[in-house]
Write an enzyme that holds these catalytic residues in place. Structure first.
Site, PDB file in Angstrom:
ATOM      1  N   ARG A  90       0.835  -1.212   0.000  1.00  0.00           N
ATOM      2  CA  ARG A  90       0.000   0.000   0.000  1.00  0.00           C
ATOM      3  C   ARG A  90       0.862   1.251   0.000  1.00  0.00           C
ATOM      4  O   ARG A  90       1.768   1.382   0.812  1.00  0.00           O
ATOM      5  CB  ARG A  90      -0.927   0.007   1.224  1.00  0.00           C
ATOM      6  CG  ARG A  90      -1.864  -1.185   1.211  1.00  0.00           C
ATOM      7  CD  ARG A  90      -2.976  -1.051   2.210  1.00  0.00           C
ATOM      8  NE  ARG A  90      -3.777  -2.274   2.191  1.00  0.00           N
ATOM      9  CZ  ARG A  90      -4.808  -2.509   2.996  1.00  0.00           C
ATOM     10  NH1 ARG A  90      -5.164  -1.603   3.882  1.00  0.00           N
ATOM     11  NH2 ARG A  90      -5.480  -3.644   2.907  1.00  0.00           N
ATOM     12  N   ARG A 127       1.636   1.478  10.310  1.00  0.00           N
ATOM     13  CA  ARG A 127       1.228   1.867   8.962  1.00  0.00           C
ATOM     14  C   ARG A 127       2.461   1.817   8.064  1.00  0.00           C
ATOM     15  O   ARG A 127       3.321   2.678   8.130  1.00  0.00           O
ATOM     16  CB  ARG A 127       0.633   3.276   8.971  1.00  0.00           C
ATOM     17  CG  ARG A 127      -0.110   3.642   7.702  1.00  0.00           C
ATOM     18  CD  ARG A 127      -0.725   5.017   7.826  1.00  0.00           C
ATOM     19  NE  ARG A 127      -1.761   5.080   8.840  1.00  0.00           N
ATOM     20  CZ  ARG A 127      -3.032   4.725   8.623  1.00  0.00           C
ATOM     21  NH1 ARG A 127      -3.410   4.310   7.449  1.00  0.00           N
ATOM     22  NH2 ARG A 127      -3.912   4.813   9.595  1.00  0.00           N
ATOM     23  N   GLU A 160      -7.198  -0.989  15.079  1.00  0.00           N
ATOM     24  CA  GLU A 160      -7.892  -1.883  14.154  1.00  0.00           C
ATOM     25  C   GLU A 160      -6.982  -3.027  13.745  1.00  0.00           C
ATOM     26  O   GLU A 160      -5.890  -2.816  13.237  1.00  0.00           O
ATOM     27  CB  GLU A 160      -8.326  -1.106  12.899  1.00  0.00           C
ATOM     28  CG  GLU A 160      -9.021  -1.993  11.884  1.00  0.00           C
ATOM     29  CD  GLU A 160      -9.159  -1.315  10.520  1.00  0.00           C
ATOM     30  OE1 GLU A 160      -9.312  -0.088  10.485  1.00  0.00           O
ATOM     31  OE2 GLU A 160      -9.114  -2.046   9.511  1.00  0.00           O
ATOM     32  N   SER A 204     -11.077  -6.037   9.756  1.00  0.00           N
ATOM     33  CA  SER A 204     -12.215  -5.322   9.237  1.00  0.00           C
ATOM     34  C   SER A 204     -13.026  -6.347   8.467  1.00  0.00           C
ATOM     35  O   SER A 204     -12.516  -6.977   7.546  1.00  0.00           O
ATOM     36  CB  SER A 204     -11.714  -4.206   8.313  1.00  0.00           C
ATOM     37  OG  SER A 204     -12.757  -3.329   8.023  1.00  0.00           O
ATOM     38  N   ARG A 234       0.336  -6.219  12.387  1.00  0.00           N
ATOM     39  CA  ARG A 234      -0.380  -5.456  13.429  1.00  0.00           C
ATOM     40  C   ARG A 234      -0.427  -6.248  14.738  1.00  0.00           C
ATOM     41  O   ARG A 234      -0.370  -5.685  15.817  1.00  0.00           O
ATOM     42  CB  ARG A 234      -1.814  -5.155  12.952  1.00  0.00           C
ATOM     43  CG  ARG A 234      -1.890  -4.020  11.942  1.00  0.00           C
ATOM     44  CD  ARG A 234      -2.315  -2.730  12.632  1.00  0.00           C
ATOM     45  NE  ARG A 234      -2.163  -1.566  11.760  1.00  0.00           N
ATOM     46  CZ  ARG A 234      -3.169  -0.865  11.254  1.00  0.00           C
ATOM     47  NH1 ARG A 234      -4.427  -1.205  11.534  1.00  0.00           N
ATOM     48  NH2 ARG A 234      -2.950   0.178  10.490  1.00  0.00           N
TER      49      ARG A 234
END
Length: 428
Positions: free
Chosen positions: A263, A278, A353, A356, A395
């Site tokens: 990403r 991130r 988070e 999801s 994460r």
RNA sequence: GGAGGGAUGGCAGAGUGGACGAUUGCGGUGGUCUUGAAAACCACUGAGGCUGCAAGGUCUCCGGGGGUUCGAAUCCCUCUCCCUCCGCCA
């Protein structure tokens, strides 16, 4: 993609929903193009019929030797052909324009999704576990990782630049242990079939998964070979059955896939710059369900409970949050996030988070053309698809390191992971 | 990277400008016959758009796109994918 018929029949409802979603889409243009398209279609089809009949007559005339009549007929049909060509050209432009605009219309929220403009209006559904009570000042994972020598930020950056990192020693092993354990639980206890898909895909696959055209800026792309690098396994998994017609008896299908995720995260420049929260490259174990339309909401609960089960077995405190309309994203009709508790810097703590889970209903299926038939001879219908992280090991590194840290800076290895780390109990 | 061969319905496989409204076979579904089954025989058996209350009508699709022609599965251009051989390569 939304059903064009639905937009045509409920234009006002779609427009008010766009406000709830806190986004925009060219609904009026779509309706206008759709109207133009149908008018021209009727015209051109009538002309085509005329030509089909007329051309067939030429064949008969030639066989009967009526050469002059045939020539006159050819002349007339040539004119019809010119008209068809002109309208076809208009239609081609309108249809391309219409399709392009349709690709920018988001999915409609499911009934009961809380309405609100942003994340402040999300609803906490439930909590599990207790945040750890430290009798010392807990450290953030970037300090723990560097001091233990298991995350090397400097060298990651030296090799590849900002937002890159390197796991080393027990850090690399912990990451691999999380990955392997997630996959094993998924295939042994949660009923998934493991899939190893391509990580680079064609543009059409990105469109099918609804990542293109809208999120172009967030993805890596090889211009020379025309490949897009996936930001999630959701992309190849959506396209596994693209352009296929399944039997109802084959559904549901549940796939689990461990892939790297790339990403650019252009839109988040400046956020979460420290640590590995991130980053441009991470891995994820993704759950993906293909279901009958009437079953998809049961499957959404199932996916969430699978993610919860992993957290519980790891002993990580978490909460389940239902996304409001403004936080649903482009494709989801209903979405839950799983947020793990992490102590963070200064011991303030935050919900991060880690998963999801979305029911996108027929949104991706319509784009990727994934259909099924209830029985032989029945009409085809679009399937429903769902996706959820289960889970992202990167994460989870943060959550495990920060929650299982001890006063001396060592980290206890959660019991379920020890068999995957050669029995190691503490990283020190 | 080089040379060559291909892509037609669920599958196999014909079709080289008008009778293609796509031959035939296999598979599938229904039926006849049979106590039942098999065999045999008969019928049906792709996707999508527009229109219509419906029955129906009509258009498109022979890998994708473009072109030639009154008319294209068929001829031309182009792209994609697959196969065979050679080279290179973890």
């Amino acid at each position: 993609m939304l059903d064009l018929n639905f937009i045509r029949q409920n234009p006002d409802k779609v427009k008010t929903t766009l406000v709830d979603l806190n986004t925009e889409a060219p609904i009026d243009e779509i309706l206008q193009l759709d109207q133009q398209r149908r008018v021209l279609l009727k015209e051109v089809e009538a002309l085509r019929q005329e030509r089909n009949v007329g051309s067939k007559a030429i064949g008969s005339l030639m066989r009967e030797g009526k050469k002059e009549e045939a020539e006159a007929q050819k002349q007339r049909m040539s004119e019809v052909g010119d008209k068809i060509k002109a309208i076809d050209e208009q239609l081609r432009q309108i249809e391309a324009d219409l399709y392009d605009k349709q690709l920018y219309v988001p999915n409609m929220p499911a009934p009961g999704v809380p309405v609100g403009p942003n994340e402040d209006h999300n609803i906490e559904v439930r909590r599990w576990g207790e945040p750890p009570n430290f009798d010392f000042e807990p450290k953030p994972h970037w300090d723990l990782g560097e001091e233990l020598g298991i995350i090397d930020f400097e060298r990651g950056v030296k090799i590849s630049g900002t937002r890159f990192y390197m796991f080393k020693g027990a850090g690399a092993t912990l990451h691999r242990a999380l990955t392997n354990w997630f996959i094993d639980v998924g295939i042994n206890d949660h009923g998934y079939t493991e899939v190893y898909p391509p990580f680079m895909v064609r543009e059409q696959a990105m469109i099918g998964a609804a990542h293109l055209p809208k999120f172009r800026d967030n993805m890596y792309y090889d211009a020379e070979e025309d490949y897009w690098f996936i930001g999630t396994a959701e992309v190849p998994l959506t396209n596994v059955f693209a352009d296929e017609i399944l039997d109802a008896g084959q559904l549901p299908i549940k796939y689990l896939s461990h892939t790297p995720c790339f990403r650019r995260d252009k839109m988040s420049a400046g956020r979460d710059v420290r640590g590995i929260k991130r980053v441009h490259q991470f891995e994820k174990v993704e759950m993906y369900h293909y279901t009958l339309p009437e079953d998809s909401y049961d499957h959404l609960e199932e996916i969430v409970s699978n993610a919860e089960d992993l957290c519980q077995r790891l002993g990580l405190p978490y909460r389940i949050v239902q996304m409001c309309t403004g936080d649903l994203g482009f494709a989801a009709a209903k979405k839950y996030d799983v947020e793990a508790w992490v102590p963070g810097p200064n011991g303030e703590g935050e919900w991060m988070e880690i998963s999801s889970c979305s029911n996108v209903e027929a949104f991706q299926a319509r784009r990727a053309n994934i259909r099924f038939r209830r029985e032989r001879g029945a009409k085809t219908e679009f399937i429903h698809t769902l996706n959820g992280s289960g889970l992202p090991p990167g994460r989870l590194m943060i959550a495990v390191m920060e929650n299982y840290q001890q006063a001396d800076g060592s980290i206890i290895v959660p019991e379920v992971l020890r068999p995957y780390m050669g029995g190691l109990e503490v990283i020190e």
